[in-house]
Design a protein around this motif. Structure first.
Motif, mmCIF file in Angstrom:
data_model
loop_
_atom_site.group_PDB
_atom_site.id
_atom_site.type_symbol
_atom_site.label_atom_id
_atom_site.label_comp_id
_atom_site.label_asym_id
_atom_site.label_seq_id
_atom_site.Cartn_x
_atom_site.Cartn_y
_atom_site.Cartn_z
ATOM 1 N N ASP A 185 20.590 54.825 83.663
ATOM 2 C CA ASP A 185 21.293 53.831 84.492
ATOM 3 C C ASP A 185 22.802 54.076 84.596
ATOM 4 O OD1 ASP A 185 21.989 52.967 81.956
ATOM 5 O OD2 ASP A 185 21.073 50.977 82.130
ATOM 6 N N THR A 186 23.363 54.848 83.663
ATOM 7 C CA THR A 186 24.807 55.116 83.752
ATOM 8 C C THR A 186 25.160 55.934 85.004
ATOM 9 O OG1 THR A 186 26.754 55.928 82.569
ATOM 10 C CG2 THR A 186 24.731 57.175 82.277
ATOM 11 N N LYS A 217 25.381 54.547 89.581
ATOM 12 C CA LYS A 217 26.568 54.336 90.416
ATOM 13 C C LYS A 217 26.840 55.503 91.365
ATOM 14 C CE LYS A 217 29.711 56.251 86.929
ATOM 15 N NZ LYS A 217 28.787 56.447 85.791
ATOM 16 N N ASN A 247 28.781 47.018 86.895
ATOM 17 C CA ASN A 247 27.603 46.291 87.387
ATOM 18 C C ASN A 247 28.020 45.232 88.407
ATOM 19 O OD1 ASN A 247 25.834 47.891 85.895
ATOM 20 N ND2 ASN A 247 26.149 46.652 84.067
ATOM 21 N N ASP A 248 27.506 44.004 88.246
ATOM 22 C CA ASP A 248 27.723 43.002 89.285
ATOM 23 C C ASP A 248 28.395 41.755 88.710
ATOM 24 O OD1 ASP A 248 27.392 42.090 91.931
ATOM 25 O OD2 ASP A 248 25.778 40.789 91.238
ATOM 26 N N TRP A 282 24.070 51.686 95.329
ATOM 27 C CA TRP A 282 24.566 50.891 94.203
ATOM 28 C C TRP A 282 25.324 49.661 94.709
ATOM 29 C CZ3 TRP A 282 23.564 49.717 89.538
ATOM 30 C CH2 TRP A 282 24.517 49.082 88.737
ATOM 31 N N ARG A 294 23.452 47.183 92.157
ATOM 32 C CA ARG A 294 24.167 46.414 91.144
ATOM 33 C C ARG A 294 23.687 44.974 91.017
ATOM 34 N NH1 ARG A 294 29.814 44.718 92.479
ATOM 35 N NH2 ARG A 294 29.810 44.013 94.611
ATOM 36 N N GLU A 349 30.741 50.923 78.297
ATOM 37 C CA GLU A 349 31.286 52.278 78.418
ATOM 38 C C GLU A 349 32.814 52.255 78.330
ATOM 39 O OE1 GLU A 349 29.471 55.330 80.939
ATOM 40 O OE2 GLU A 349 28.380 53.686 81.882
ATOM 41 N N VAL A 355 33.933 52.589 89.103
ATOM 42 C CA VAL A 355 32.645 51.900 89.218
ATOM 43 C C VAL A 355 31.788 52.347 88.046
ATOM 44 C CG1 VAL A 355 30.580 51.565 90.642
ATOM 45 C CG2 VAL A 355 32.793 51.863 91.754
ATOM 46 N N LEU A 356 31.175 51.390 87.351
ATOM 47 C CA LEU A 356 30.292 51.714 86.228
ATOM 48 C C LEU A 356 28.956 51.019 86.424
ATOM 49 C CD1 LEU A 356 32.680 51.206 83.163
ATOM 50 C CD2 LEU A 356 31.914 53.399 84.085
ATOM 51 N N SER A 357 27.873 51.714 86.026
ATOM 52 C CA SER A 357 26.545 51.099 86.064
ATOM 53 C C SER A 357 25.888 51.278 84.711
ATOM 54 C CB SER A 357 25.691 51.755 87.156
ATOM 55 O OG SER A 357 25.496 53.132 86.890
ATOM 56 N N GLY A 358 24.917 50.431 84.418
ATOM 57 C CA GLY A 358 24.137 50.606 83.199
ATOM 58 C C GLY A 358 24.355 49.503 82.180
ATOM 59 N N GLU A 359 23.378 49.409 81.257
ATOM 60 C CA GLU A 359 23.401 48.323 80.270
ATOM 61 C C GLU A 359 24.397 48.566 79.145
ATOM 62 O OE1 GLU A 359 19.601 47.087 78.712
ATOM 63 O OE2 GLU A 359 18.718 47.173 80.718
#
Lengths: 297, 166
Positions: B69-70, B73, A183-184, B79, B84, A41, A34-38
């Motif tokens: 923001d990284t 999660k 993200n989504d 999240w 998300r 990566e 799972v990855l989040s952020g703008e």
């Protein structure tokens, strides 16, 4: 029915239901599921073949690491059929928008192979180890012991021992994969290909939590497949005496439900055999190895 | 006298009618403790507080105390349920991570469109995750439209919590 008939009936039923996974375990373990952020990566993948689940034993191919250090390094020798198989290995990403990329650098570190990919789309990625199908020719020696050679019968004819009998060739298709969601916006990477043995997910494979149910459907060539045996093994087998294998079988609609009791990294192994369509091949074996990450609640 | 009574009845009918047509959003009052931990190095926890329906459908984020923001999660439940898909809608509830201490939050119980949530049962969620530390997650049933207080004992990364509904 007398007792012995009942016993035979149940032992046959148990044989039919048990998950028959003959080959070694194999996996693609991602550094993140799972990855989040703008910012895009990188995710790094460990790929290995081993019966000691999640403890790497054999690399699957790639650039030999000794070659990276020294161009003139002597490269380890591998028998030609295995070399051909290892040379066919590549890491393939099916991206959320449906694009497929497989030109990632794969490095062979003896016990495991390693690759990395930059994930810049939002949604779910399918990460697969892609290899040529493997042919095995099985035979019985005059003393009735069994043997196995890499390759189709016509190719290995010269290598068969004198008096070999019951010669048959199986073709093995391995699907080795895992999933990552950034993200989504799921996208199309999880859509069924309607080709071979695969899972259609009714719950998202990157949203697995203890206490919740995980539902999926087993498909073969796009059709629901009943009675496919499989098992799930959680990581850290080296630090417990009981392997705690979870045995599962798809029902008459091809459905499987897992209720997660413990968090961890899981390897799902499943195998399905059918008559082969190819000339000179007796059976086709379709085996899938899928890594899931299950979080504590 | 009878005239006054009639007027009074009329007024009370009007009042009932008025109350039933305009739902005044109730408030959720939260007291949250960020625990002081004897660890070195100490990183402040990422914390999310949010509301869900009894079927665990997300309604909205009440508070989000985060940095980069990284790492969003790692607030895993938040999240997947809200973070998300939330995008810019978090601006009003997002703040920096907090030092150990006691914090009060008053949230007007509204949905994403700003409309008052109907009285009834909801799930309030608290999740904390800390770099080089652990993760704590608490989910409690609350009833909007009913005056009630709930206390939750502290657990690793979340200190004592009290939730008051009305």
């Amino acid at each position: 029915m007398n007792n012995s008939v009942i016993k035979i009936f149940f032992s046959i039923a148990a044989m039919l239901l048990a998950a028959h996974v003959h080959a070694h375990g194999r996996w693609v373990v991602p550094s993140h599921t799972v990855l989040s952020g703008e910012d895009p990566e990188y995710v790094t993948f460990d790929i290995s073949i081993s019966n000691d689940i999640f403890y790497p034993d054999h690399a699957v191919g790639g650039i030999p690491e000794e070659k990276l250090a020294n161009d003139d390094a002597e490269i380890r020798k591998v028998p030609p059929p295995i070399k051909a198989l290892l040379d066919s290995s590549r890491i393939q990403l099916t991206k959320p928008d449906g694009a497929v990329q497989s030109d990632y650098t794969l490095v062979d570190f003896h016990r495991k192979s390693v690759a990395s990919a930059l994930l810049d789309q939002d949604g779910t990625y399918r990460i697969s180890l892609v290899q040529n199908p493997i042919y095995f020719t099985w035979f019985e020696k005059p003393d009735n012991s069994r043997g196995r050679l890499f390759g189709k019968a016509e190719k290995v004819k010269a290598l068969l021992p004198k008096g070999a009998k019951n010669i048959r060739t199986t073709k093995l298709y391995n699907t080795v994969e895992t999933y990552i969601t950034r993200n989504d916006g799921d996208g199309s990477a999880l859509e069924a290909s309607n080709n071979g043995l695969e899972l259609k997910y009714l719950s998202h494979p990157n949203e697995l939590f203890v206490g919740e149910r995980f539902n999926f459907k087993v498909l073969f060539d796009g059709k629901a497949k009943e009675g496919v045996g499989m098992h799930l093994i959680r990581n850290d087998t080296r630090y417990r005496n009981d392997r705690e294998t979870i045995e599962l079988v798809s029902n008459d609609k091809g459905l499987v439900t897992v209720e997660w009791k413990k968090p961890g990294l899981y390897l799902l192994e499943m195998e399905f055999e059918k008559d082969a369509s190819e000339d000179g091949v007796t059976l086709e074996t379709h085996a899938n190895y899928i890594v899931f990450e299950v979080f504590p609640e | 006298m009878s005239f006054v009574r009639i007027v009074c009845r009329y007024l009370s009918i009007t009042a009932v009618f008025f109350l039933s047509s305009v739902v005044i959003a109730s408030e959720i009052k939260i007291q949250l403790n960020v625990p002081r931990l004897d660890v070195d190095p100490y990183h402040k926890p990422y914390i999310a507080i949010w509301l869900e329906t009894p079927d665990r459908e997300a309604i909205g984020t009440i508070a989000l105390w985060v940095e980069k923001d990284t790492w969003f999660k790692d607030l895993r439940q938040w999240w997947r349920k809200i973070g998300r898909t939330a995008g810019g809608s978090l601006d009003g509830v997002t703040g920096a991570t907090r030092l150990p201490g006691r914090y009060s939050i008053v949230w007007v119980a509204t949905d994403q469109k700003g409309e008052a949530l109907p009285a009834g049962e909801y799930l309030i969620n608290f999740e904390a995750s800390r770099e080089e530390g652990g993760r704590s997650y608490v989910r409690k049933k609350i009833t909007l439209g009913e005056h009630n207080s709930i206390h939750v004992a502290g657990s690793n990364e979340l200190g004592e919590i009290s939730i008051t509904t009305e």
